[in-house]
Design a protein around this motif. Structure first.
Motif, PDB file in Angstrom:
ATOM      1  N   PHE A  20      43.307  30.440  44.966  1.00 48.32           N
ATOM      2  CA  PHE A  20      42.390  31.538  44.656  1.00 48.32           C
ATOM      3  C   PHE A  20      43.110  32.872  44.752  1.00 48.32           C
ATOM      4  O   PHE A  20      42.973  33.737  43.895  1.00 48.32           O
ATOM      5  N   VAL A  21      43.904  33.054  45.810  1.00 49.50           N
ATOM      6  CA  VAL A  21      44.625  34.320  45.982  1.00 49.50           C
ATOM      7  C   VAL A  21      45.511  34.574  44.770  1.00 49.50           C
ATOM      8  O   VAL A  21      45.567  35.675  44.234  1.00 49.50           O
ATOM      9  N   GLY A  22      46.186  33.529  44.304  1.00 51.84           N
ATOM     10  CA  GLY A  22      47.083  33.684  43.169  1.00 51.84           C
ATOM     11  C   GLY A  22      46.333  33.979  41.886  1.00 51.84           C
ATOM     12  O   GLY A  22      46.595  34.984  41.217  1.00 51.84           O
ATOM     13  N   GLU A  23      45.381  33.133  41.569  1.00 49.78           N
ATOM     14  CA  GLU A  23      44.677  33.309  40.296  1.00 49.78           C
ATOM     15  C   GLU A  23      43.933  34.632  40.277  1.00 49.78           C
ATOM     16  O   GLU A  23      43.990  35.397  39.309  1.00 49.78           O
ATOM     17  N   ASN A  24      43.266  34.930  41.394  1.00 54.77           N
ATOM     18  CA  ASN A  24      42.491  36.153  41.491  1.00 54.77           C
ATOM     19  C   ASN A  24      43.384  37.386  41.466  1.00 54.77           C
ATOM     20  O   ASN A  24      43.047  38.402  40.858  1.00 54.77           O
ATOM     21  N   GLY A  25      44.551  37.280  42.093  1.00 53.09           N
ATOM     22  CA  GLY A  25      45.482  38.407  42.098  1.00 53.09           C
ATOM     23  C   GLY A  25      45.950  38.740  40.686  1.00 53.09           C
ATOM     24  O   GLY A  25      45.980  39.896  40.271  1.00 53.09           O
ATOM     25  N   VAL A  26      46.290  37.687  39.924  1.00 56.87           N
ATOM     26  CA  VAL A  26      46.722  37.918  38.544  1.00 56.87           C
ATOM     27  C   VAL A  26      45.546  38.454  37.722  1.00 56.87           C
ATOM     28  O   VAL A  26      45.692  39.387  36.922  1.00 56.87           O
ATOM     29  N   THR A  27      44.379  37.882  37.936  1.00 57.20           N
ATOM     30  CA  THR A  27      43.186  38.349  37.218  1.00 57.20           C
ATOM     31  C   THR A  27      42.984  39.847  37.436  1.00 57.20           C
ATOM     32  O   THR A  27      42.755  40.610  36.494  1.00 57.20           O
ATOM     33  N   ARG A  28      43.110  40.253  38.688  1.00 56.18           N
ATOM     34  CA  ARG A  28      42.876  41.671  39.000  1.00 56.18           C
ATOM     35  C   ARG A  28      43.994  42.551  38.436  1.00 56.18           C
ATOM     36  O   ARG A  28      43.756  43.698  38.054  1.00 56.18           O
ATOM     37  N   THR A  29      45.184  42.013  38.368  1.00 61.21           N
ATOM     38  CA  THR A  29      46.284  42.763  37.755  1.00 61.21           C
ATOM     39  C   THR A  29      45.994  42.974  36.271  1.00 61.21           C
ATOM     40  O   THR A  29      46.147  44.079  35.729  1.00 61.21           O
ATOM     41  N   ILE A  30      45.569  41.883  35.611  1.00 61.88           N
ATOM     42  CA  ILE A  30      45.229  41.973  34.188  1.00 61.88           C
ATOM     43  C   ILE A  30      44.060  42.943  33.989  1.00 61.88           C
ATOM     44  O   ILE A  30      44.067  43.796  33.100  1.00 61.88           O
ATOM     45  N   GLN A  31      43.085  42.798  34.871  1.00 57.51           N
ATOM     46  CA  GLN A  31      41.896  43.658  34.810  1.00 57.51           C
ATOM     47  C   GLN A  31      42.284  45.138  34.841  1.00 57.51           C
ATOM     48  O   GLN A  31      41.828  45.946  34.019  1.00 57.51           O
ATOM     49  N   ALA A  32      43.164  45.493  35.769  1.00 60.77           N
ATOM     50  CA  ALA A  32      43.596  46.886  35.893  1.00 60.77           C
ATOM     51  C   ALA A  32      44.303  47.339  34.622  1.00 60.77           C
ATOM     52  O   ALA A  32      44.094  48.469  34.141  1.00 60.77           O
ATOM     53  N   THR A  33      45.116  46.447  34.055  1.00 63.08           N
ATOM     54  CA  THR A  33      45.838  46.777  32.827  1.00 63.08           C
ATOM     55  C   THR A  33      44.848  47.022  31.682  1.00 63.08           C
ATOM     56  O   THR A  33      44.942  48.007  30.953  1.00 63.08           O
ATOM     57  N   LEU A  34      43.896  46.083  31.554  1.00 63.65           N
ATOM     58  CA  LEU A  34      42.937  46.190  30.458  1.00 63.65           C
ATOM     59  C   LEU A  34      42.100  47.461  30.599  1.00 63.65           C
ATOM     60  O   LEU A  34      41.857  48.194  29.634  1.00 63.65           O
ATOM     61  N   GLU A  35      41.672  47.729  31.827  1.00 60.69           N
ATOM     62  CA  GLU A  35      40.848  48.925  32.050  1.00 60.69           C
ATOM     63  C   GLU A  35      41.626  50.188  31.706  1.00 60.69           C
ATOM     64  O   GLU A  35      41.096  51.102  31.070  1.00 60.69           O
ATOM     65  N   ALA A  36      42.900  50.225  32.090  1.00 57.56           N
ATOM     66  CA  ALA A  36      43.729  51.395  31.803  1.00 57.56           C
ATOM     67  C   ALA A  36      43.919  51.567  30.297  1.00 57.56           C
ATOM     68  O   ALA A  36      43.822  52.669  29.755  1.00 57.56           O
ATOM     69  N   MET A  37      44.187  50.424  29.607  1.00 54.57           N
ATOM     70  CA  MET A  37      44.368  50.489  28.149  1.00 54.57           C
ATOM     71  C   MET A  37      43.098  50.998  27.489  1.00 54.57           C
ATOM     72  O   MET A  37      43.137  51.845  26.597  1.00 54.57           O
ATOM     73  N   ASN A  38      41.967  50.482  27.928  1.00 50.44           N
ATOM     74  CA  ASN A  38      40.692  50.900  27.334  1.00 50.44           C
ATOM     75  C   ASN A  38      40.396  52.368  27.597  1.00 50.44           C
ATOM     76  O   ASN A  38      39.842  53.056  26.747  1.00 50.44           O
ATOM     77  N   ARG A  39      40.797  52.809  28.805  1.00 50.32           N
ATOM     78  CA  ARG A  39      40.535  54.195  29.167  1.00 50.32           C
ATOM     79  C   ARG A  39      41.186  55.154  28.181  1.00 50.32           C
ATOM     80  O   ARG A  39      40.595  56.151  27.794  1.00 50.32           O
ATOM     81  N   VAL A  40      42.409  54.826  27.751  1.00 48.87           N
ATOM     82  CA  VAL A  40      43.099  55.742  26.839  1.00 48.87           C
ATOM     83  C   VAL A  40      43.193  55.171  25.430  1.00 48.87           C
ATOM     84  O   VAL A  40      43.998  55.620  24.620  1.00 48.87           O
ATOM     85  N   ASN A  41      42.372  54.142  25.183  1.00 45.94           N
ATOM     86  CA  ASN A  41      42.291  53.551  23.853  1.00 45.94           C
ATOM     87  C   ASN A  41      43.598  53.035  23.279  1.00 45.94           C
ATOM     88  O   ASN A  41      43.955  53.316  22.136  1.00 45.94           O
TER      89      ASN A  41
END
Lengths: 552, 483
Positions: free
Chosen positions: B250-271
């Motif tokens: 869980f720590v591994g999968e969730n950690g990667v998920t949250r890393t991806i999440q942060a990336t996606l959110e940042a990309m969306n923020r600046v389109n």
């Protein structure tokens, strides 16, 4: 005890041999009863032998030492006309299982060695007086004697026809004694061993195959003279009478356990192991006179005979018990006192015989093809003569510190002179010398601690035991070892142990058991000998063996 | 299952194996304990040793009691010996002894094989703690730091579990092996850990997440197959360890998920639509998806190596002996002996990757690896769902089994991530697209600034949707010791 072979016999039960005792000379006549085979399916024609015949011979040799110490020369001859001995019975060999063949050869080899060593150990010299065909095992029997006389009747020959006739080896020491004992030139030995009819007359003497060739008319007289001369020249001291080797105190129980007066054998078939527990002496004679009075009842003699019988029984009748566990229980001090009495009187003929017998029993253990361990438990009495067993087995485990609910005396061992050369192995070295071949310091350290009481830590440090284990580890380590051992291939175990046990120099004896026997056992597994078209199977059918000509 | 198997605290070592009446093991463990504490103390920086960490501790071995949350200083964590409850009438689940009662004692004939398996498993447990021992210094949040410590104490407890088996069942040899487990050390020249992947560094948190996702999953599969052992104490030990191993996944999968999440959110923020607009994305303080893919390629291929040779006599022997089963052995419907069965494996023939039928017994490793790949693919699928929902055109893929291998039949060839065989030149030309470059690693390292304020998270990682034990994200998961 159905179908099992009993190694105990006595003169009243002999079927194949007669012995006459005349002063210092005994005449042993081989006169095998055709119908006296141990198993069905063969006749013991022409003084051929099987295990039963050999058990009687072993008994004769043993009793000669203990019961007839006045004998200095033994003349071995045939009780039949025109044949000395035709060797091991071929039909018996052809029909026997592999394991029986191997066990048979091992026992006959041990008997030959015991006979041969009678001169050096007991001052009893064996003469083979050969009249009539002396072939194969017959000549090997003669080779084990200390002096070979052959009649020159233009017919009698000695021969080792195993190779040309049967495609097996003269495996009862034959090849080895030719080269190592009689020092027959190797090319002549090659000719001899591949010539079915053998060699007769003067040539036999020239080739060193016999010591003396005598014309037939003079032969009996010459044998008599020679026996007389040897007896006169013997330095064996005169002994007025021997002791009687009484019947063993032995009970077979239904489950395979055996109770002797000094030895218990407990069989665990499920785990394929037998535990051999040696009991120490209850008391010891205080002087040599009372020792002699005890006769066959004296402790070490009883122990040696009983242990010998137990080992032979397990070897031949309990083929699947792959692990033998030696234990002892008893009073250290009494054992030491008993041993001291013996060592102090070692030149007394009876003491000597007992010690020599113990030497042979230890050698019997050395070459027993079973995994063997000793467990040195609290209350045990592995000192000196008994401690030799610890150095004969493959591994030893010793109890360390106190065990809960065990009020026996804490396990210890001690070394005596008995451990430093008195009981050499087949390689001519003591077991401790063999054990510490690579590091003389260990041997010196052990020598310095003679008579000391060595508990587990010391014994382990000195390299005298494999492992010292305390209460917490004892059961588990042993159980796991035993289970592991039971899971290994018996063939690989036999071969591995036989290789590891005999470090150090080669002797004729080690070559017989290590080289001759091993090759013979290989041949006993090969189709050229034992296949249905093999020479051993076809012997007597008129058809020759059909061989796979590939050299392996 | 019995109700609530209580943990016994009547010795210094919590246990449900009756340690207080087992003098032999107790004595051995008490002798070993100080060495273990030394090992732990030298490994984890003192500041964290003194901190109060919101950890889960097992107080019993059943579903109710294995998760008790409270603050604890790590050195006071209740390392102990816990086995799953004994199942009555359990039988040997595979191999030539199939159906016989499970062994409660070590069968002498398999002693060495079993000992080896336990030693190898045991060696991985402290190794991963060693690999991760400096990560707390750059923890992206207290929540993540707490998860790291949870993984660490549990891996250490797993070491205890293996050491217990060694001490209980393997006598003197076992005690020596127990000592050696503390003597070997990850990455050491002199006395390295037994398996290659456990001597690699875990230099950053994305590596840690990938390690727990990929390599701990191998550990999980190994535990799964040891949980099927006919040697019941090993089976029970591993079954209990698996309940904890799930958290590491869980720590591994969730950690990667949250890393991806942060990336996606940042990309969306600046389109930013293009996931390959790497410099732009990196300038936002997040890790671009292609780099995450490269990290996955690396860790996944290293983890495949842990399964060993495709065809293995050792694995066949262990299965046939009944001391190591297949994944979910007891649920499989075949004869559990595999004497005449075959299994399809990929191999290299005449420069091509081809499928080959081989005796199933020798392909036990491969089968477990295939189960592993399926298991890992489920996690990847969830990442892709997240990416898709955020409207980004990118798919994370597990690399082909032939890619970047150091062990097995693919060791001698070069393959791309899709499993097409290529020449050395093509490999050299493209390797920087497939595996992290030193530039990639430097970039990731540059983001590894600690974030120790409760509720704050580093730029490159999103907060968890749910906290530990249903606590909020801003919960004070670690009360850092202020020296």
């Amino acid at each position: 005890m159905n179908n099992s072979v009993d190694f105990q016999t006595d003169p009243s039960n002999y079927r194949h041999w007669r012995v006459d005792y005349n002063g210092a000379i005994a005449n042993v006549y081989m006169d095998v009863d055709d119908n006296g085979g141990l198993f069905d399916g063969y006749d013991l024609k022409l003084n051929s032998y099987d295990l039963g015949v050999d058990i009687e011979l072993a008994d004769i040799v043993e009793r000669m030492r203990f019961e007839h110490p006045q004998i200095k020369v033994v003349v071995l001859q045939s009780g039949k006309d025109r044949v000395f001995c035709a060797g091991a019975n071929i039909r018996m060999l052809g029909g026997a299982s592999h394991s029986h063949k191997v066990n048979f050869c091992k026992f006959t080899n041990e008997t030959r060695n015991a006979l041969e060593s009678a001169e050096a150990d007991s001052g009893q010299k064996y003469i083979a007086a050969i009249k009539g065909a002396c072939a194969g095992g017959g000549y090997e029997l003669a080779l084990a004697c200390n002096y070979i006389m052959l009649t020159d009747d233009r017919n009698t020959s000695v021969s080792l026809p195993e190779v040309p006739l049967l495609a097996v080896l003269p495996g009862t020491g034959g090849l080895t004694r030719l080269t190592d004992k009689r020092k027959v030139r190797r090319d002549l030995a090659d000719v001899f061993c591949s010539t079915e009819e053998g060699v007769k007359g003067k040539r036999a003497e020239q080739w060193r195959l016999v010591d003396e060739v005598i014309t037939n008319s003079r032969f009996d007289q010459a044998v008599l003279e020679r026996a007389g001369e040897f007896a006169a020249a013997s330095d064996k001291s005169d002994v007025s009478e021997g002791i009687v080797l009484t019947k063993l105190d032995r009970t077979f129980e239904n489950d395979g356990n055996i109770r002797y007066s000094t030895v218990d054998v407990e069989v665990d078939r499920a785990s394929r192991k037998a535990t051999i527990t040696i009991r120490g002496p209850d008391s010891t004679p205080t002087n040599i006179e009372s020792f002699i009075d005890e006769g066959a009842n004296t402790y070490l003699l009883r122990l040696a005979r009983e242990l010998d019988d137990a080992i032979l029984h397990l070897r031949l009748n309990e083929l699947e018990l792959g692990l033998l566990i030696f234990k002892s229980q008893g009073d250290h001090e009494k054992l030491v006192a008993h041993e001291n009495l013996l060592l102090q009187n070692a030149d007394h003929w009876l003491v000597n015989e007992v010690l020599q017998l113990w030497k042979r029993v230890l050698k019997r253990i050395d070459i027993t093809s079973r995994s063997m361990i000793a467990t040195i438990e609290h209350g045990s009495c592995f000192s000196g003569i008994l401690a030799e067993i610890l150095f004969a087995v493959d591994r030893s485990y010793m109890m360390k510190d106190e065990f809960e609910d065990d009020d026996r005396r804490i396990a210890h061992i001690s070394l005596t002179d008995a451990n430093f050369g008195m009981f050499p192995m087949a390689n001519g070295l003591s077991r401790l010398q063999t054990r510490f071949l690579g590091d003389q310091n260990f041997l010196q350290a052990a020598t310095a601690l003679k008579a000391e009481r060595l508990e587990a830590d010391d014994a382990e440090k000195l390299g005298l035991v494999t492992m010292a284990l305390d209460e917490l580890d004892w059961d588990d380590e042993l159980r796991i070892f035993m289970e592991e051992r039971a899971s290994f291939s018996p063939d690989a175990m036999t071969a591995m142990e036989a290789n590891l046990r005999f470090a150090g120099p080669e002797t004729m004896e080690t070559r017989i058991f290590g080289r001759l026997t091993a090759w013979q056992n290989w041949i006993f597994n090969r189709p050229n000998a034992v296949g249905h078209k093999g020479a051993l199977q076809r012997y007597g059918s008129g058809m020759r063996g059909k061989f796979d000509m590939e050299r392996v | 299952m019995e109700d609530h198997v209580k943990v016994n605290y009547d010795t210094r070592i919590p246990n449900n194996v009756g340690l207080s009446s087992d003098r032999k093991v107790l004595r051995a463990l008490e002798k070993w304990h100080p060495g273990f504490i030394d090992w732990w103390n030298q490994l984890i920086p003192p500041r964290y040793q003194q901190s109060m960490v919101y950890l889960r501790t097992a107080v019993s071995a059943d579903s109710k009691g294995w998760a008790k949350f409270d603050y604890v200083k790590m050195p006071d964590y209740r390392w102990g010996v816990l086995l799953a409850p004994r199942q009555e009438d359990r039988t040997i689940p595979c191999g030539e002894h199939y159906g016989a009662p499970a062994w409660q004692e070590v069968p002498g004939e398999y002693r060495n094989m079993l000992k080896r398996l336990i030693v190898i498993q045991g060696d991985t447990e402290p190794a991963s703690v060693e690999q991760q021992h400096l990560l707390a210094l750059s923890a992206p949040s207290l929540y993540d730091m707490r998860n790291l410590f949870q993984v660490n104490v549990e891996e250490s407890r797993h070491l205890w579990a293996m050491v217990y088996l060694l001490f209980k069942y393997f006598g003197r040899d076992g005690r020596e092996e127990g000592e050696d487990l503390l003597r070997r050390s990850s990455g050491s020249e002199e006395t390295p850990r037994l398996l290659g992947a456990f001597n690699e560094k875990t230099p950053d948190w994305l590596s840690f997440f990938m390690f727990t996702f990929c390599t701990d999953r191998d550990g999980k599969m190994q535990l799964e197959s040891l949980a099927q052992s006919g040697f019941d104490p090993l089976s029970r030990t591993c079954r209990f360890m698996l309940t904890e191993e799930a958290h590491h996944m869980f720590v591994g999968e969730n950690g990667v998920t949250r890393t991806i999440q942060a990336t996606l959110e940042a990309m969306n923020r600046v389109n930013i639509d293009d996931p390959y607009d790497i410099d732009e994305i990196r300038s936002l303080g997040v890790i671009d998806l292609p780099t995450i893919q490269k990290k996955l390629n690396l860790h996944f291929s290293l983890s495949l190596d842990l399964f060993g040779q495709e065809l293995s006599t050792n694995a066949a022997n262990a299965f046939n002996a009944g001391i190591k089963g297949r994944y979910m052995e007891s649920k499989l419907e075949d004869d559990h002996k595999l004497v005449d069965d075959t299994y399809t494996v990929k191999t290299v023939k005449n420069g091509k990757i081809v499928a080959e039928e081989v005796p199933a017994l020798t392909a036990i490793n491969m089968r477990l690896r295939d189960d592993y790949i399926r298991d890992a693919a489920r996690g990847v699928k969830r990442w892709n769902t997240l990416i898709r929902r955020n409207g980004v055109q990118f798919e994370i893929k597990l690399p082909n089994e032939a890619f970047h291998r150091q062990i097995g039949v693919f060791k001698s060839v070069h393959a791309d991530v899709d499993g097409d065989l290529i020449g050395k030149e093509e490999w050299d030309r493209n390797v920087s697209k497939w595996l992290p470059t030193s530039g990639d690693n430097d970039f990731i390292q540059s983001l590894m600034e600690p974030c120790y304020e409760p509720g704050r998270f580093a730029s490159w990682i999103a907060p968890p949707r749910v906290g530990i034990n249903n606590m909020p994200g801003e919960f004070d998961y670690v009360k850092l010791h202020m020296a």
